[in-house]
Scaffold this active site. Sequence first.
Site, short mmCIF file in Angstrom:
data_model
loop_
_atom_site.label_atom_id
_atom_site.label_comp_id
_atom_site.label_asym_id
_atom_site.label_seq_id
_atom_site.Cartn_x
_atom_site.Cartn_y
_atom_site.Cartn_z
N CYS A 182 2.14 8.24 -14.08
CA CYS A 182 2.16 6.87 -13.54
C CYS A 182 1.39 5.88 -14.41
CB CYS A 182 1.64 6.85 -12.11
SG CYS A 182 2.68 7.81 -11.00
N HIS A 240 -0.05 -0.64 -10.70
CA HIS A 240 0.92 0.42 -10.45
C HIS A 240 1.17 0.47 -8.95
CE1 HIS A 240 2.97 4.12 -10.08
NE2 HIS A 240 1.95 4.79 -9.59
N ASN A 289 7.19 4.25 -5.15
CA ASN A 289 6.45 4.56 -6.37
C ASN A 289 7.45 4.99 -7.44
OD1 ASN A 289 4.91 5.67 -8.41
ND2 ASN A 289 3.55 6.82 -7.07
C1 LIG Z 1 0.29 10.64 0.81
C2 LIG Z 1 -0.52 9.74 1.76
C3 LIG Z 1 0.30 8.50 2.08
C4 LIG Z 1 -0.77 10.50 3.04
O1 LIG Z 1 -1.53 9.69 3.92
P1 LIG Z 1 -2.81 10.31 4.62
O2 LIG Z 1 -3.33 9.26 5.51
O3 LIG Z 1 -3.70 10.86 3.57
O4 LIG Z 1 -2.14 11.43 5.47
P2 LIG Z 1 -2.50 12.97 5.50
O5 LIG Z 1 -2.03 13.64 4.26
O6 LIG Z 1 -3.93 13.09 5.89
O7 LIG Z 1 -1.57 13.42 6.69
C5 LIG Z 1 -1.75 12.94 8.01
C6 LIG Z 1 -0.68 13.55 8.88
O8 LIG Z 1 0.58 12.96 8.57
C7 LIG Z 1 1.53 13.98 8.36
N1 LIG Z 1 2.51 13.52 7.41
C8 LIG Z 1 2.53 13.69 6.05
N2 LIG Z 1 3.62 13.10 5.53
C9 LIG Z 1 4.29 12.56 6.56
C10 LIG Z 1 5.48 11.83 6.65
N3 LIG Z 1 6.22 11.51 5.58
N4 LIG Z 1 5.88 11.41 7.86
C11 LIG Z 1 5.18 11.70 8.96
N5 LIG Z 1 4.05 12.39 8.93
C12 LIG Z 1 3.61 12.82 7.74
C13 LIG Z 1 0.73 15.14 7.83
O9 LIG Z 1 1.42 16.35 8.03
C14 LIG Z 1 -0.51 15.04 8.68
O10 LIG Z 1 -0.25 15.62 9.92
P3 LIG Z 1 -1.35 16.55 10.63
O11 LIG Z 1 -2.54 15.64 10.82
O12 LIG Z 1 -0.67 16.94 11.87
O13 LIG Z 1 -1.60 17.64 9.66
C15 LIG Z 1 -1.87 9.34 1.14
O14 LIG Z 1 -2.71 10.45 1.04
C16 LIG Z 1 -1.71 8.74 -0.20
O15 LIG Z 1 -1.16 7.67 -0.34
N6 LIG Z 1 -2.24 9.38 -1.25
C17 LIG Z 1 -2.11 8.91 -2.58
C18 LIG Z 1 -0.78 9.35 -3.07
C19 LIG Z 1 -0.35 8.60 -4.27
O16 LIG Z 1 -0.38 7.40 -4.29
N7 LIG Z 1 0.09 9.34 -5.28
C20 LIG Z 1 0.65 8.79 -6.43
C21 LIG Z 1 -0.40 8.42 -7.40
S1 LIG Z 1 0.40 7.86 -8.83
#
Ligand SMILES: CC(C)(COP(=O)(O)OP(=O)(O)OC[C@H]1O[C@@H](n2cnc3c(N)ncnc32)[C@H](O)[C@@H]1OP(=O)(O)O)[C@@H](O)C(=O)NCCC(=O)NCCS
Length: 323
Positions: free
Chosen positions: A113, A250, A280
């Site tokens: 990225c 980004h 993304n």
């Molecule tokens: C991926 C991201 C959006 C997840 O959000 P989060 O608040 O961290 O969520 P979590 O991973 O803690 O998951 C919370 C819950 O949502 C659930 N969940 C995950 N993806 C889901 C989806 N697409 N839809 C519904 N629920 C989802 C998980 O299973 C979890 O459930 P649980 O509590 O029962 O286990 C977040 O971590 C993020 O943006 N991270 C950075 C990722 C990124 O930008 N990467 C690219 C960098 S270039």
Amino acid sequence: MIRSVVRGFGAALPERVVTNRDMEKIVETSDEWIVQRTGIRQRYIAGEGETTASLGEQAARAALDNAGLTAADIDLIICATSTPDNTFPATAVNIQNRLGMHHGFAFDMQAVCSGFVYAVTTADSYIRGGLAKRVLIIGAETFSRILDWTDRTTCVLFGDGAGALILEAAEGEGTSQDRGVLTASLRSDGAHKDKLYVDGGPSSTGTVGQLRMEGREVFKYAVGMITDVIQAAFDTTGTTADDLDWLVPHQANRRIIEGSAKKLGIAPEKVVITVDLHGNTSAASIPLAIAAAAGDGRIKKGDLVMLEAMGGGFTWGAVLLRW
Ligand SMILES: CC(C)(COP(=O)(O)OP(=O)(O)OC[C@H]1O[C@@H](n2cnc3c(N)ncnc32)[C@H](O)[C@@H]1OP(=O)(O)O)[C@@H](O)C(=O)NCCC(=O)NCCS
């Protein structure tokens, strides 16, 4: 001194739009969850015949048109991508051929990225080093082809697309009032390589592999890493958040973008956001956002613009330029 000044920009998106409602039919998710956690409302997904090189070519042609140039005027093409059409040759060479360009040279840049920020920095070095006068920089991706479409924690986040920027050599005074790239701050730390990666490759599995990510881990590091490199770019040039006209981040996640801007005291109205429309798109996200904001007249000649990215590796970086 020689500066690398923006001459043109362009963008290309696949035909097919996939909304969050469409994603609800593919994995167990909801529009509400995706919007609340990421800010994403839709993404574009490449169809048959649309590839990283074809999207990159379209974006390149748009940038050449915008600049009033042809491929004959370019002496270097750098394509930032992690989803090349082939393991080799480079997608940049493929695009060079599609443009009918048979002079100069072309290569790919792989920093996931952060690829576009790395590519702009590389182009600037080639220009200031006298090795190139006009560089066509492309960020192009088809992440849809490396997603695990059964994994809701990753497949809802990414999209496909391409953007391009042309930089050309121009005389500057050596001050932060110059137009062009003023400074860059690049970082990487491979200790984090397993937090966001593809579980295959030519030399390890002989397969293409699929994207794997510990989203929460990435989130934990993102704001700190992004704000460090932006602050370094401000410090090097003696500029501040108040001097900045536009932050073009980004586009991974709206919460990361807004958290970073807030920490640096960058006003929300100076932040270009396209993650809602594109998801993304990895190395393509910054040039797509540039094309949106310069295309509708927000970014104007003389504006101070900060580009920043963080991604797999981890890699991260910022480029400060005057439009
Ligand atoms: C991926 C991201 C959006 C997840 O959000 P989060 O608040 O961290 O969520 P979590 O991973 O803690 O998951 C919370 C819950 O949502 C659930 N969940 C995950 N993806 C889901 C989806 N697409 N839809 C519904 N629920 C989802 C998980 O299973 C979890 O459930 P649980 O509590 O029962 O286990 C977040 O971590 C993020 O943006 N991270 C950075 C990722 C990124 O930008 N990467 C690219 C960098 S270039």
